[in-house]
Scaffold this motif. Structure first.
Motif, PDB file in Angstrom:
ATOM      1  N   GLU A   1      63.651  54.702 -10.624  1.00 33.84           N
ATOM      2  CA  GLU A   1      62.997  54.480  -9.323  1.00 33.84           C
ATOM      3  C   GLU A   1      61.651  53.786  -9.466  1.00 33.84           C
ATOM      4  O   GLU A   1      61.311  52.876  -8.706  1.00 33.84           O
ATOM      5  N   ILE A   2      60.891  54.252 -10.455  1.00 35.30           N
ATOM      6  CA  ILE A   2      59.578  53.636 -10.717  1.00 35.30           C
ATOM      7  C   ILE A   2      59.777  52.164 -11.105  1.00 35.30           C
ATOM      8  O   ILE A   2      59.040  51.270 -10.665  1.00 35.30           O
ATOM      9  N   ALA A   3      60.801  51.922 -11.921  1.00 33.25           N
ATOM     10  CA  ALA A   3      61.078  50.552 -12.361  1.00 33.25           C
ATOM     11  C   ALA A   3      61.356  49.655 -11.160  1.00 33.25           C
ATOM     12  O   ALA A   3      60.831  48.543 -11.053  1.00 33.25           O
ATOM     13  N   ARG A   4      62.153  50.147 -10.240  1.00 29.41           N
ATOM     14  CA  ARG A   4      62.498  49.369  -9.045  1.00 29.41           C
ATOM     15  C   ARG A   4      61.239  49.040  -8.235  1.00 29.41           C
ATOM     16  O   ARG A   4      61.032  47.903  -7.826  1.00 29.41           O
ATOM     17  N   ARG A   5      60.385  50.023  -8.051  1.00 31.12           N
ATOM     18  CA  ARG A   5      59.157  49.788  -7.274  1.00 31.12           C
ATOM     19  C   ARG A   5      58.226  48.827  -8.007  1.00 31.12           C
ATOM     20  O   ARG A   5      57.552  48.008  -7.380  1.00 31.12           O
ATOM     21  N   MET A   6      58.172  48.922  -9.317  1.00 34.12           N
ATOM     22  CA  MET A   6      57.289  48.020 -10.072  1.00 34.12           C
ATOM     23  C   MET A   6      57.801  46.582  -9.965  1.00 34.12           C
ATOM     24  O   MET A   6      57.030  45.652  -9.724  1.00 34.12           O
ATOM     25  N   TYR A   7      59.105  46.415 -10.131  1.00 28.68           N
ATOM     26  CA  TYR A   7      59.712  45.083 -10.013  1.00 28.68           C
ATOM     27  C   TYR A   7      59.398  44.504  -8.632  1.00 28.68           C
ATOM     28  O   TYR A   7      58.970  43.354  -8.495  1.00 28.68           O
ATOM     29  N   LEU A   8      59.589  45.311  -7.599  1.00 27.83           N
ATOM     30  CA  LEU A   8      59.358  44.836  -6.233  1.00 27.83           C
ATOM     31  C   LEU A   8      57.879  44.503  -6.007  1.00 27.83           C
ATOM     32  O   LEU A   8      57.551  43.482  -5.395  1.00 27.83           O
TER      33      LEU A   8
ATOM     34  N   ILE B   1      55.674  43.433  -7.995  1.00 26.51           N
ATOM     35  CA  ILE B   1      55.325  42.161  -8.644  1.00 26.51           C
ATOM     36  C   ILE B   1      55.862  40.975  -7.824  1.00 26.51           C
ATOM     37  O   ILE B   1      55.330  39.876  -7.868  1.00 26.51           O
ATOM     38  N   ASN B   2      56.917  41.226  -7.049  1.00 26.34           N
ATOM     39  CA  ASN B   2      57.671  40.146  -6.382  1.00 26.34           C
ATOM     40  C   ASN B   2      57.600  40.207  -4.858  1.00 26.34           C
ATOM     41  O   ASN B   2      58.604  40.030  -4.176  1.00 26.34           O
ATOM     42  N   LYS B   3      56.403  40.455  -4.308  1.00 20.61           N
ATOM     43  CA  LYS B   3      56.206  40.499  -2.841  1.00 20.61           C
ATOM     44  C   LYS B   3      57.175  41.460  -2.167  1.00 20.61           C
ATOM     45  O   LYS B   3      57.505  41.308  -0.992  1.00 20.61           O
ATOM     46  N   ALA B   4      57.673  42.427  -2.949  1.00 21.76           N
ATOM     47  CA  ALA B   4      58.630  43.431  -2.460  1.00 21.76           C
ATOM     48  C   ALA B   4      59.856  42.787  -1.802  1.00 21.76           C
ATOM     49  O   ALA B   4      60.444  43.353  -0.877  1.00 21.76           O
ATOM     50  N   TRP B   5      60.240  41.641  -2.317  1.00 28.34           N
ATOM     51  CA  TRP B   5      61.434  40.971  -1.795  1.00 28.34           C
ATOM     52  C   TRP B   5      62.661  41.439  -2.600  1.00 28.34           C
ATOM     53  O   TRP B   5      62.633  41.409  -3.825  1.00 28.34           O
ATOM     54  N   GLY B   6      63.673  41.866  -1.913  1.00 28.73           N
ATOM     55  CA  GLY B   6      64.848  42.410  -2.591  1.00 28.73           C
ATOM     56  C   GLY B   6      65.807  41.342  -3.088  1.00 28.73           C
ATOM     57  O   GLY B   6      66.920  41.211  -2.568  1.00 28.73           O
ATOM     58  N   TYR B   7      65.360  40.609  -4.099  1.00 31.03           N
ATOM     59  CA  TYR B   7      66.226  39.575  -4.698  1.00 31.03           C
ATOM     60  C   TYR B   7      67.588  40.153  -5.057  1.00 31.03           C
ATOM     61  O   TYR B   7      67.672  41.203  -5.695  1.00 31.03           O
ATOM     62  N   GLY B   8      68.642  39.498  -4.630  1.00 24.52           N
ATOM     63  CA  GLY B   8      69.992  39.908  -5.023  1.00 24.52           C
ATOM     64  C   GLY B   8      70.570  41.025  -4.173  1.00 24.52           C
ATOM     65  O   GLY B   8      71.749  41.369  -4.307  1.00 24.52           O
ATOM     66  N   ASP B   9      69.777  41.621  -3.279  1.00 23.76           N
ATOM     67  CA  ASP B   9      70.296  42.704  -2.426  1.00 23.76           C
ATOM     68  C   ASP B   9      71.178  42.109  -1.312  1.00 23.76           C
ATOM     69  O   ASP B   9      70.981  40.967  -0.915  1.00 23.76           O
ATOM     70  N   PRO B  10      72.111  42.914  -0.769  1.00 21.40           N
ATOM     71  CA  PRO B  10      72.977  42.397   0.308  1.00 21.40           C
ATOM     72  C   PRO B  10      72.160  41.973   1.552  1.00 21.40           C
ATOM     73  O   PRO B  10      72.453  40.948   2.145  1.00 21.40           O
ATOM     74  N   ASN B  11      71.161  42.771   1.916  1.00 17.91           N
ATOM     75  CA  ASN B  11      70.309  42.420   3.068  1.00 17.91           C
ATOM     76  C   ASN B  11      68.844  42.447   2.656  1.00 17.91           C
ATOM     77  O   ASN B  11      68.089  43.346   3.038  1.00 17.91           O
ATOM     78  N   PRO B  12      68.420  41.466   1.878  1.00 21.10           N
ATOM     79  CA  PRO B  12      67.053  41.532   1.351  1.00 21.10           C
ATOM     80  C   PRO B  12      66.010  41.432   2.444  1.00 21.10           C
ATOM     81  O   PRO B  12      66.240  40.833   3.488  1.00 21.10           O
TER      82      PRO B  12
END
Ligand SMILES: Cc1ncc(COP(=O)(O)O)c(C=O)c1O
Length: 408
Positions: free
Chosen positions: A212-219, A221-232
């Motif tokens: 979970e922490i990894a997901r939040r850290m990735y987001l 760094i990336n304007k919290a944009w859900g790259y690759g998600d079905p409904n980013p």
């Protein structure tokens, strides 16, 4: 004793230019590769991903995410913990400002713990003194390549269920009881800034094993944009903290040289230690039991009952041998800097300090005896992976002669 003026000066490798760094054909080829490809952004290029995979593999963690500075790395770590405004984050009174202001930017209150004057690192005991109901996280800084006492700190943090962020900007590959610094707490944050054990000028990376922490850290760094998600979407408030492919290419090649950088620093530091250990009035920093040091710098404690004007006096004497050293490291405790002292933050709001408990922001020196003593005594000497025996011999001789000059 040879007067400084008659002594042959050996120029010490400097980590602020090529003499103290290890850039070579490998970094040049990688940067050329990036430019030739025309892909300078890590969301599309290969080097960012290669760096992250290799860094995670080397440290034995599940996730590593590159970002554009060590300050960004600390900010990403705090954002992943997701404090509420006014929550408290315990940190150290002696560290780089880049490890502190991200706390304010996430609306949390930095609560300073005192340090052990022998290492300038926080301890379980100094942290415990400032914990409260509102403590949301603890940030420990492993200063100068020397890990904090992580066993005791983790016992304390785990007993209160408080996540620990390890600021490992200065301590790549240092070991604590068989684990790498940066992999013991919930999150490790590193800096690739110019003078570190590996560098790309400005850059950083965060590591964790927590999904979970990894997901939040990735987001984050990336304007919290859900790259690759079905409904980013842009899921929450965050920034663009991405590293460029050019930085990633250099870091990727530097990472291959990290073991050598660390081993050479350790070898040269051991040699220096051996050569100066009998000098009365100075003492080198030592790791806590079960730990190893990776020497971002080589620190001495200077006894001002034996040395005229203590660390400042010895620094002045060393300058006559062309040896640059830094008495008092960051010069003053963090809580004395205007940003904290005057609560200079957003407009004239003093936010988030206006939410703080008075005891949490009591910046009286009497609360920080270890900090005052430690900063007064410390002399920070340079060292890097380009040091060879001839440099250490010159440095050790210079220290011996300089101490003789200023001995009481
Ligand atoms: C302990 C520590 N934390 C954080 C930082 C901030 O890193 P950067 O300068 O890459 O933003 C530094 C400085 O480089 C540092 O030494």
């Amino acid at each position: 004793m040879t007067p400084a003026t008659e002594k042959e000066i050996v120029k010490l490798p400097n980590d602020q230019d090529a003499s103290g760094r290890t850039f070579g054909a490998e970094e040049i080829a990688a940067v050329t590769d990036v430019l030739t490809s025309g892909v300078l952004i890590t969301t599309k290029g290969k080097y960012g991903k290669m760096l992250e995979e290799e860094f995670a593999r080397k440290l034995g963690v599940k996730y590593a995410y590159a970002c554009n500075s060590g300050s960004a790395a600390v900010h990403v770590a705090i954002a992943a913990i997701n404090p509420n405004p006014g929550d408290e984050i315990v940190t150290t009174s002696i560290t780089d400002m880049g490890a502190l202001t991200p706390i304010i930017f996430q609306g949390a209150i930095p609560v300073f713990a005192d340090v052990d004057p022998k290492t300038l690192n926080v301890t379980a005991e100094t942290i415990e003194r400032v914990l409260s109901e509102k403590t949301k996280a603890i940030i420990v800084t492993h200063l100068f390549g020397n890990p904090c006492e992580m066993k005791a700190i983790m016992e304390l943090a785990d007993s209160r269920n408080i996540p620990v962020i390890e600021d490992t900007a200065q301590s790549f590959m240092a070991m604590c009881d068989g684990k790498y610094a940066g992999t013991i707490g919930k999150i490790g944050a590193f800096s690739f800034q110019q003078g570190k054990q590996m560098t790309t000028g400005e850059g950083g990376i965060v590591v964790t094993d927590d999904d979970e922490i990894a997901r939040r850290m990735y987001l984050f760094i990336n304007k919290a944009w859900g790259y690759g998600d079905p409904n980013p979407d842009h899921y929450f408030a965050s920034l663009n903290y991405r590293m460029t492919e050019l930085q990633a290419a250099v870091s990727y090649e530097q990472l291959k040289k990290l073991d050598h950088s660390v081993a050479q620093r350790q070898k040269m530091a051991a040699l220096l230690d051996e050569k100066i250990k009998d000098i009365d009035g100075i003492e080198s920093y030592k790791p806590v039991e079960g730990s190893t040091m990776t020497y971002w710098k080589f620190c001495l404690r200077v006894d001002d009952t034996k040395i005229e004007d203590g660390s400042v006096g010895l620094s002045k004497a060393l300058k006559t041998y062309d040896v640059a050293s830094a008495p008092r490291y960051v010069v003053k405790p963090a809580y004395k800097c205007m940003v904290f002292r005057d609560q200079n933050t957003f407009g004239d709001s003093h936010y988030p300090f206006n939410l703080a408990r008075p005891e949490a922001v009591d910046y009286n020196d009497d609360n920080f005896p270890g900090t005052i003593k430690g900063l007064h005594d410390v002399l920070v000497l340079p060292i890097n992976e380009r040091y060879e025996e001839k440099h250490i011999e010159f440095l050790a001789d210079s220290i011996r002669e300089a101490v003789a000059q200023v001995k009481k």
